[in-house]
Design a protein around this motif. Structure first.
Motif, PDB file in Angstrom:
ATOM      1  N   PHE A  53       0.855  -1.188   0.000  1.00 38.52           N
ATOM      2  CA  PHE A  53       0.000   0.000   0.000  1.00 38.52           C
ATOM      3  C   PHE A  53       0.893   1.241   0.000  1.00 38.52           C
ATOM      4  O   PHE A  53       1.027   1.914   1.032  1.00 38.52           O
ATOM      5  N   ILE A  81      -6.559   1.429   4.297  1.00 39.12           N
ATOM      6  CA  ILE A  81      -6.027   0.073   4.141  1.00 39.12           C
ATOM      7  C   ILE A  81      -7.115  -0.954   4.435  1.00 39.12           C
ATOM      8  O   ILE A  81      -7.322  -1.907   3.676  1.00 39.12           O
ATOM      9  N   PHE A  87      -6.215  -5.727   1.135  1.00 40.53           N
ATOM     10  CA  PHE A  87      -5.789  -6.035   2.494  1.00 40.53           C
ATOM     11  C   PHE A  87      -6.325  -7.391   2.935  1.00 40.53           C
ATOM     12  O   PHE A  87      -5.582  -8.222   3.476  1.00 40.53           O
TER      13      PHE A  87
END
Length: 252
Positions: A53, A81, A87
């Motif tokens: 990320f 996130i 994720f």
């Protein structure tokens, strides 16, 4: 079994990671970190946050060093996130336990982690006077120490992105799952303690920094049953040690 995940760019992760490894035998414990080559900690699995990320990683580095950005700004990158499908696809086990460095795992809890796997989402009960508790039957949440059924959290993301009213993913998930698997408050109170202590005779599975919220007497009771909470890495415990009558606000 499941995966336990700490997303943290700052140092001082040892107590939280080692506590998770000790409390969760058979689970995979991950640290999504901000250093390209961090030192190993208690056998936790390490992944560089910037590789997965990069935008959120950069925002996290920027906002952690600012003190005047308001309560939401330092946390926005973290929530981005959690609301990114990638994720939840980084992990492959059915359950994901999310924890932060201001969470502690209690030794000899009344109920082990397996007791809570029947629910899609479990967090600490929130105090009923808080705005997010209006109109809901079970007011529990928090990503500081929260247990998620991974498939349910992943399936909720399109609905989260289709609305604009609720920014916090844990709050959105709590509201969405009222009839679909959020833990009742009485059960959640045996999983984690944060803003309210319902039952002093129960040893919770863990705590998420209760220092700004509980009374001094409640904190002493909780510290007696969960000594690791006195080693939480934050400003609250040290502040109270110097100024026992002072209540402080959260800043992590």
């Amino acid at each position: 079994m499941g995966d336990a995940v700490l997303i943290e760019l700052r140092p001082h992760v040892g107590a939280a990671l080692c506590g998770a490894v000790a409390a969760l035998p058979g689970w995979h414990v991950y640290h999504l970190h901000g250093a390209p080559r961090p030192a190993p900690v208690c056998g936790a699995r390490q992944r560089f946050l910037g590789a997965h990320f990069p935008h959120e990683y950069a925002r996290g580095l920027l906002t952690h060093n600012r003190t005047n950005t308001g309560w939401w700004k330092p946390r926005e990158w973290f929530n981005r996130i959690l609301t990114n499908p990638r994720f939840w696809e980084l992990f492959d086990r059915a359950y994901l336990l999310l924890f932060q460095i201001d969470a502690a795992f209690c030794p000899r809890p009344t109920y082990p982690i397996g007791h809570f796997l029947r629910y899609a989402f479990v967090g600490a009960p929130w105090r009923r006077t808080l705005p997010q508790c209006v109109g809901v039957q079970s007011c529990v949440g928090n990503c500081g120490l929260g247990l998620f059924r991974r498939s349910v959290a992943r399936a909720a993301l399109p609905h989260y992105h289709a609305q604009r009213a609720v920014r916090n993913f844990d709050l959105f998930l709590m509201q969405r799952l009222q009839e679909r698997g959020v833990a009742p408050e009485r059960v959640a109170s045996t999983f984690s303690i944060e803003t309210v202590l319902h039952n002093r005779s129960v040893v919770p599975f863990g705590v998420h920094n209760p220092y700004p919220h509980l009374t001094a007497a409640e904190l002493r009771t909780l510290e007696a049953t969960c000594p690791p909470m006195t080693r939480l890495h934050n400003a609250y415990h040290s502040n109270l040690a110097k100024h026992p009558s002072r209540r402080v606000r959260a800043n992590v």
